[in-house]
Scaffold this active site. Structure first.
Site, short mmCIF file in Angstrom:
data_model
loop_
_atom_site.label_atom_id
_atom_site.label_comp_id
_atom_site.label_asym_id
_atom_site.label_seq_id
_atom_site.Cartn_x
_atom_site.Cartn_y
_atom_site.Cartn_z
N ARG A 196 1.01 -1.25 0.04
CA ARG A 196 -0.21 0.13 0.08
C ARG A 196 0.82 1.31 -0.08
O ARG A 196 0.46 2.32 0.67
CB ARG A 196 -0.98 0.12 1.22
CG ARG A 196 -1.90 -1.10 1.25
CD ARG A 196 -3.38 -0.61 2.00
NE ARG A 196 -4.02 -1.75 1.58
CZ ARG A 196 -4.19 -2.74 2.43
NH1 ARG A 196 -3.44 -3.16 3.37
NH2 ARG A 196 -5.24 -3.83 1.95
N LYS A 255 3.69 11.44 -10.98
CA LYS A 255 2.83 10.55 -11.94
C LYS A 255 3.51 9.06 -11.90
O LYS A 255 4.70 9.08 -12.64
CB LYS A 255 2.52 11.25 -13.45
CG LYS A 255 1.56 12.17 -13.27
CD LYS A 255 1.20 12.62 -14.69
CE LYS A 255 0.08 13.75 -14.72
NZ LYS A 255 -0.13 14.15 -15.94
N GLU A 274 10.63 17.52 -24.97
CA GLU A 274 10.05 17.80 -24.06
C GLU A 274 10.51 18.96 -23.46
O GLU A 274 9.56 19.79 -22.64
CB GLU A 274 10.29 16.75 -22.81
CG GLU A 274 9.37 15.39 -22.85
CD GLU A 274 8.07 15.46 -22.64
OE1 GLU A 274 7.43 16.69 -22.29
OE2 GLU A 274 7.29 14.72 -22.82
N LYS A 299 8.64 22.76 -14.15
CA LYS A 299 7.93 21.49 -13.96
C LYS A 299 7.65 21.60 -12.18
O LYS A 299 6.54 21.39 -12.09
CB LYS A 299 8.64 20.00 -14.21
CG LYS A 299 7.96 19.16 -13.76
CD LYS A 299 7.21 18.21 -14.88
CE LYS A 299 6.20 17.16 -14.36
NZ LYS A 299 6.17 15.92 -15.09
N GLU A 337 -3.36 17.72 -11.22
CA GLU A 337 -3.92 18.06 -12.85
C GLU A 337 -5.28 18.41 -12.86
O GLU A 337 -5.91 18.05 -13.76
CB GLU A 337 -3.77 16.87 -13.80
CG GLU A 337 -3.46 17.36 -15.22
CD GLU A 337 -3.18 16.20 -16.09
OE1 GLU A 337 -2.26 15.55 -15.92
OE2 GLU A 337 -3.59 15.71 -17.00
N ARG A 353 -1.59 22.15 -14.13
CA ARG A 353 -0.81 20.72 -14.63
C ARG A 353 -1.15 20.54 -16.18
O ARG A 353 -0.37 19.96 -16.83
CB ARG A 353 -0.89 19.79 -13.67
CG ARG A 353 0.29 18.84 -14.04
CD ARG A 353 0.41 17.89 -12.75
NE ARG A 353 1.75 16.97 -13.25
CZ ARG A 353 2.18 16.00 -12.61
NH1 ARG A 353 1.70 15.82 -11.00
NH2 ARG A 353 2.98 14.98 -12.76
N ASN A 371 0.45 18.70 -20.84
CA ASN A 371 0.25 17.96 -21.97
C ASN A 371 0.03 18.56 -23.16
O ASN A 371 -0.58 17.73 -24.14
CB ASN A 371 -1.31 17.43 -21.38
CG ASN A 371 -1.25 16.54 -20.18
OD1 ASN A 371 -0.38 16.04 -19.86
ND2 ASN A 371 -2.24 16.67 -19.39
N HIS A 377 0.64 15.85 -25.99
CA HIS A 377 0.56 14.45 -25.38
C HIS A 377 -0.80 13.70 -25.74
O HIS A 377 -0.81 12.68 -26.31
CB HIS A 377 0.42 14.62 -23.94
CG HIS A 377 2.03 14.60 -23.48
ND1 HIS A 377 2.62 15.76 -23.73
CD2 HIS A 377 2.72 13.81 -22.70
CE1 HIS A 377 3.89 15.67 -23.17
NE2 HIS A 377 3.80 14.54 -22.52
N HIS A 435 0.09 10.35 -27.48
CA HIS A 435 -0.47 9.12 -26.89
C HIS A 435 -1.07 8.45 -28.14
O HIS A 435 -1.20 7.16 -27.98
CB HIS A 435 -1.45 9.28 -25.92
CG HIS A 435 -0.78 9.97 -24.45
ND1 HIS A 435 -1.38 10.31 -23.44
CD2 HIS A 435 0.60 10.06 -24.59
CE1 HIS A 435 -0.36 10.73 -22.43
NE2 HIS A 435 0.91 10.46 -23.26
N HIS A 437 8.40 8.21 -26.60
CA HIS A 437 7.56 8.95 -26.12
C HIS A 437 7.78 10.39 -26.67
O HIS A 437 6.99 11.11 -27.08
CB HIS A 437 7.53 9.14 -24.74
CG HIS A 437 6.37 9.99 -24.05
ND1 HIS A 437 5.19 9.84 -24.39
CD2 HIS A 437 6.51 11.01 -23.32
CE1 HIS A 437 4.42 10.85 -23.68
NE2 HIS A 437 5.44 11.54 -22.96
N1 GLY Z 1 4.27 14.59 -18.03
C1 GLY Z 1 3.29 15.12 -17.82
C2 GLY Z 1 2.96 15.56 -16.26
O1 GLY Z 1 3.85 15.11 -15.19
O2 GLY Z 1 1.87 16.08 -15.90
#
Ligand code: GLY
Length: 368
Positions: free
Chosen positions: A128, A150, A192, A234, A244, A248, A252, A255, A259, A272
């Site tokens: 957990r 994340k 990125e 970041k 997010e 945040r 994206n 993305h 994706h 990626h």
């Molecule tokens: N890679 C996008 C984020 O960390 O929100």
């Protein structure tokens, strides 16, 4: 790689992430993995280093030296986006139990974005939740994946559809490990950083533009600077919005489209960062056609993306299946796809309700 010079030494960059879950530092320092032992929490039990055989072959000696006499067990993930699935984590968790792992254990994630995501998720769910130290070894993971908590794995139907927010206890970003990074991986990470410039960092954007030769030649001061700017950004964004809900989402950019490309090609054809570059091109086009971005700014952004290219061949990929996949992205809420669209250099907006023909056109543009 030679050590960075005066710019880097003056700044000594270390940035704080403050979230309801945890406060921690992301430290950008050449040679920091040589001090990894200092970041293991007090009273920690067994230490599990999660890596890939490839990363361990290139960088394992340096990390083992940094762990000094701290006993640790190295566990390997298979590597590759197509193997970013739940099954390998179950095997590793079994091995951790057999090796005496318990709730006092700690995971140290040592690798690229796939490793930081997977090892972070393993730490989030093992008994957990146990602490994780993130030690990203690719440029992409150093500026993005390793920071912000994340974690997760892919499903057949989409990327990162199982996961959790699990903030690390520290992020150790060592630019010197990039010396062994293959060129393709390096460029994928640069995209990125280009993203960071487009969404919030106009000065970084212009630096990437003016100093592309130094950046591509991995000149240490240039690399240290672009990493530090991206990491700072970041950390600020995650501190403002861990889950997010709002700010945040700007991270994206590219993305949602990216994706879809990754899923459509079974995670085997593009890194990626390459998929993000494709997605940013689509976002620029959509920004223009939807009336949010001027043609001049759009052209400059496309130029910067191209400077760090080329994106590998997109031959044989059609726009229509990508469009279908957009609705399965987890950024899609109640069927509405939300797009992060550039509105200038260093500024984006979140836009939904865009007509399908415009989205299709953007995909076709990015594929062309
Ligand atoms: N890679 C996008 C984020 O960390 O929100």
């Amino acid at each position: 790689m030679p050590q960075p010079g005066p710019w880097y030494k003056m700044r000594m960059p270390s940035f704080r992430v403050e979230t309801p879950q945890r406060t921690y530092s992301a430290i950008v320092e050449s040679g920091i993995i040589g001090r990894a032992a200092e970041f293991i929490p007090e009273r920690a039990g067994k230490l599990f280093v999660v890596s890939t055989e490839d990363v361990w072959r290139h960088q394992g000696v340096a990390l083992a030296r940094g762990l000094r006499d701290r006993r640790h067990e190295v566990l390997y993930l298979p590597g590759g986006e197509e193997n970013k699935r739940l099954a390998p984590l179950e095997s590793l968790a079994e091995r951790m139990v057999l090796a005496g792992g318990d709730r006092s254990s700690v995971v140290l994630a040592f690798g690229g974005g796939i490793v930081t995501d997977m090892a972070g998720f393993l730490a989030a769910i093992f008994m957990r939740g146990i602490p994780v130290i993130q030690v990203p070894t690719t440029l992409l993971a150093q500026v993005d994946a390793g920071i912000g908590g994340k974690t997760g794995v892919n499903l057949e139907s989409g990327k990162n559809l199982i996961g959790s927010f699990h903030q690390p206890v520290a992020v150790l970003i060592d630019p010197s490990v990039l010396a062994t990074l293959p060129e393709r991986e390096y460029r994928a990470g640069l995209w990125e950083i280009v993203k960071a410039g487009i969404i919030r960092e106009a000065a970084l954007f212009h630096f990437l533009f003016d100093q592309s030769a130094a950046v591509l030649a991995r000149q240490p001061d240039a690399v240290a600077r672009i990493i530090a700017d991206s990491v700072r950004m970041k950390c600020e964004v995650v501190t403002a919005d861990e889950r997010e809900g709002d700010l945040r989402r700007i991270l994206n950019l590219g993305h949602t489209f990216g994706h879809a490309l990754e899923a459509e090609t079974a995670y085997r054809r593009f890194l990626h960062g390459e998929a993000v570059a494709f997605g940013m091109r689509a976002a620029v086009r959509l920004g223009e056609t939807a009336g949010h971005l001027s043609a001049a700014d759009g052209a400059q952004i496309l130029d910067l993306i191209a400077r760090y290219g080329p994106i590998p061949s997109l031959a044989g990929i059609a726009a229509e299946p990508l469009l279908k996949r957009l609705v399965h992205d987890k950024k899609t809420v109640r069927g509405a796809v939300h797009f992060v669209l550039p509105v200038g250099i260093g500024a984006v907006e979140i836009v939904s309700g865009i007509e399908e023909p415009l989205v299709l056109d953007a995909l076709r543009f990015a594929l062309s």
